[in-house]
Design an enzyme around this catalytic site. Structure first.
Site, PDB file in Angstrom:
ATOM      1  N   ARG A 138       4.713  -3.202   8.631  1.00  0.00           N
ATOM      2  CA  ARG A 138       3.669  -2.415   7.955  1.00  0.00           C
ATOM      3  C   ARG A 138       2.276  -2.873   8.381  1.00  0.00           C
ATOM      4  O   ARG A 138       1.358  -2.078   8.530  1.00  0.00           O
ATOM      5  CB  ARG A 138       3.833  -2.503   6.440  1.00  0.00           C
ATOM      6  CG  ARG A 138       4.944  -1.570   5.933  1.00  0.00           C
ATOM      7  CD  ARG A 138       5.500  -2.003   4.594  1.00  0.00           C
ATOM      8  NE  ARG A 138       4.527  -2.023   3.540  1.00  0.00           N
ATOM      9  CZ  ARG A 138       4.538  -2.885   2.513  1.00  0.00           C
ATOM     10  NH1 ARG A 138       5.480  -3.801   2.419  1.00  0.00           N
ATOM     11  NH2 ARG A 138       3.615  -2.822   1.596  1.00  0.00           N
ATOM     12  N   LYS A 169      -5.095  -2.256  -3.079  1.00  0.00           N
ATOM     13  CA  LYS A 169      -5.501  -0.850  -3.260  1.00  0.00           C
ATOM     14  C   LYS A 169      -4.931  -0.241  -4.539  1.00  0.00           C
ATOM     15  O   LYS A 169      -5.651   0.396  -5.287  1.00  0.00           O
ATOM     16  CB  LYS A 169      -5.013   0.014  -2.089  1.00  0.00           C
ATOM     17  CG  LYS A 169      -5.747  -0.168  -0.795  1.00  0.00           C
ATOM     18  CD  LYS A 169      -5.342   0.908   0.211  1.00  0.00           C
ATOM     19  CE  LYS A 169      -3.840   0.987   0.446  1.00  0.00           C
ATOM     20  NZ  LYS A 169      -3.275  -0.160   1.180  1.00  0.00           N
ATOM     21  N   ARG A 221       9.759  -4.401  -4.174  1.00  0.00           N
ATOM     22  CA  ARG A 221       9.920  -3.260  -3.285  1.00  0.00           C
ATOM     23  C   ARG A 221      10.746  -3.657  -2.072  1.00  0.00           C
ATOM     24  O   ARG A 221      10.480  -4.685  -1.467  1.00  0.00           O
ATOM     25  CB  ARG A 221       8.553  -2.748  -2.826  1.00  0.00           C
ATOM     26  CG  ARG A 221       8.009  -1.670  -3.740  1.00  0.00           C
ATOM     27  CD  ARG A 221       6.598  -1.317  -3.422  1.00  0.00           C
ATOM     28  NE  ARG A 221       6.313  -1.100  -2.008  1.00  0.00           N
ATOM     29  CZ  ARG A 221       5.123  -0.744  -1.551  1.00  0.00           C
ATOM     30  NH1 ARG A 221       4.126  -0.555  -2.397  1.00  0.00           N
ATOM     31  NH2 ARG A 221       4.922  -0.578  -0.274  1.00  0.00           N
ATOM     32  N   ARG A 228       5.130 -10.179  -4.596  1.00  0.00           N
ATOM     33  CA  ARG A 228       4.806  -8.999  -5.424  1.00  0.00           C
ATOM     34  C   ARG A 228       6.030  -8.431  -6.133  1.00  0.00           C
ATOM     35  O   ARG A 228       7.051  -8.157  -5.523  1.00  0.00           O
ATOM     36  CB  ARG A 228       4.185  -7.924  -4.535  1.00  0.00           C
ATOM     37  CG  ARG A 228       3.981  -6.595  -5.245  1.00  0.00           C
ATOM     38  CD  ARG A 228       2.968  -5.761  -4.552  1.00  0.00           C
ATOM     39  NE  ARG A 228       3.526  -5.045  -3.418  1.00  0.00           N
ATOM     40  CZ  ARG A 228       2.825  -4.126  -2.723  1.00  0.00           C
ATOM     41  NH1 ARG A 228       1.576  -3.874  -3.027  1.00  0.00           N
ATOM     42  NH2 ARG A 228       3.388  -3.513  -1.724  1.00  0.00           N
TER      43      ARG A 228
END
Ligand code: ADP
Ligand code: ZN
Length: 224
Positions: free
Chosen positions: A179, A21, A168, A136
């Site tokens: 999540r 996204k 992150r 990531r």
């Protein structure tokens, strides 16, 4: 300059954590001259600043839980009012549950743009999501994501701005699973919500970044 309703699109991006996204919203916004509004980025910036909002949201984010609707809705609606002279807005990460979707519709119906023009659902299979999230890295300055699975030497700096790359804290495996659980429970019903309103466009989120961007640009262009 005032824009007629048809010149301005309100676009919602939906998809699981790791669906792309953020990357796609940034690319599509640039290509289509739209404003990219990411609730996750706004929260992360507040946490970095350590301001009042940041202090309120930090623990929720670290756990992979949703920030309470009251805080989230107020923050996003405030930003929506400062929309600037663009061709539209891409909402990335909001709405994330039915209450947020309903609040957004209610707020929009009071203004000149009335409703969400198109909800783009970027679909990606679950094993691929987990793989992407665990490799990531993000630029601390400009938020550009990079994929690094540990096989190609040390991760250096952002290719765009030279900023430091970091992982992150909520991309740790345990939090990723949390999540995903929250996504299936709270966000998947939002996909159905837009489907029933006839504004859902499903886009295959697999393959090259540029190809996915092209699919999304087309889907937005095709929306009435
Ligand atoms: P991702 O989609 O990869 O999980 P985001 O950057 O969109 O990441 O969001 C990171 C975190 O910020 C979420 O796990 C949640 O704690 C918080 N957050 C972002 N958007 C919302 C929202 N609309 N409602 C509640 N919490 C949110
Ligand atoms: Zn950067």
């Amino acid at each position: 300059m005032s824009l007629a309703k048809t010149d301005f699109k309100i676009v919602v991006f939906l998809g699981a954590p790791g669906a792309g996204k953020g990357t796609q919203a940034a690319g599509v916004a640039q290509e289509m001259h739209m404003t990219h509004l990411s609730s996750g980025d706004l929260f992360r910036q507040a946490v970095e600043r350590g301001d009042e909002l940041g202090m309120k949201v930090k623990s929720f984010m670290e756990r992979g839980a949703l920030v309470p609707d009251e805080i989230t809705i107020q923050m996003v609606l405030e930003r929506l009012e400062q929309r600037g002279e663009q061709r539209g807005i891409i909402l990335d990460g909001f709405p994330r549950n039915l209450a947020q979707a309903e609040s957004l519709d209610k707020a929009l119906s009071a203004g000149p743009y009335e409703n969400v023009d198109v909800a783009v659902y970027i679909s990606v299979e679950q094993p691929e999501l987990i793989k992407r999230l665990s490799s990531r890295w993000l630029c601390r300055q400009c938020q550009t994501p990079y994929n690094y699975d540990g096989s190609k030497g040390a991760v250096s700096a952002c290719a765009k701005c030279g900023g430091e790359l970091y992982q992150r804290p909520d991309d740790a495996m345990e939090t990723v699973l949390k999540r995903l659980e929250v996504y299936f429970r709270d966000t998947v019903p939002v996909i159905e919500y837009y489907k029933q309103r006839g504004t859902l466009a499903e886009v295959d989120g697999g393959g090259d970044v540029e190809d996915i961007t092209a699919r999304i640009v087309k889907a937005i262009g095709d929306s009435k």
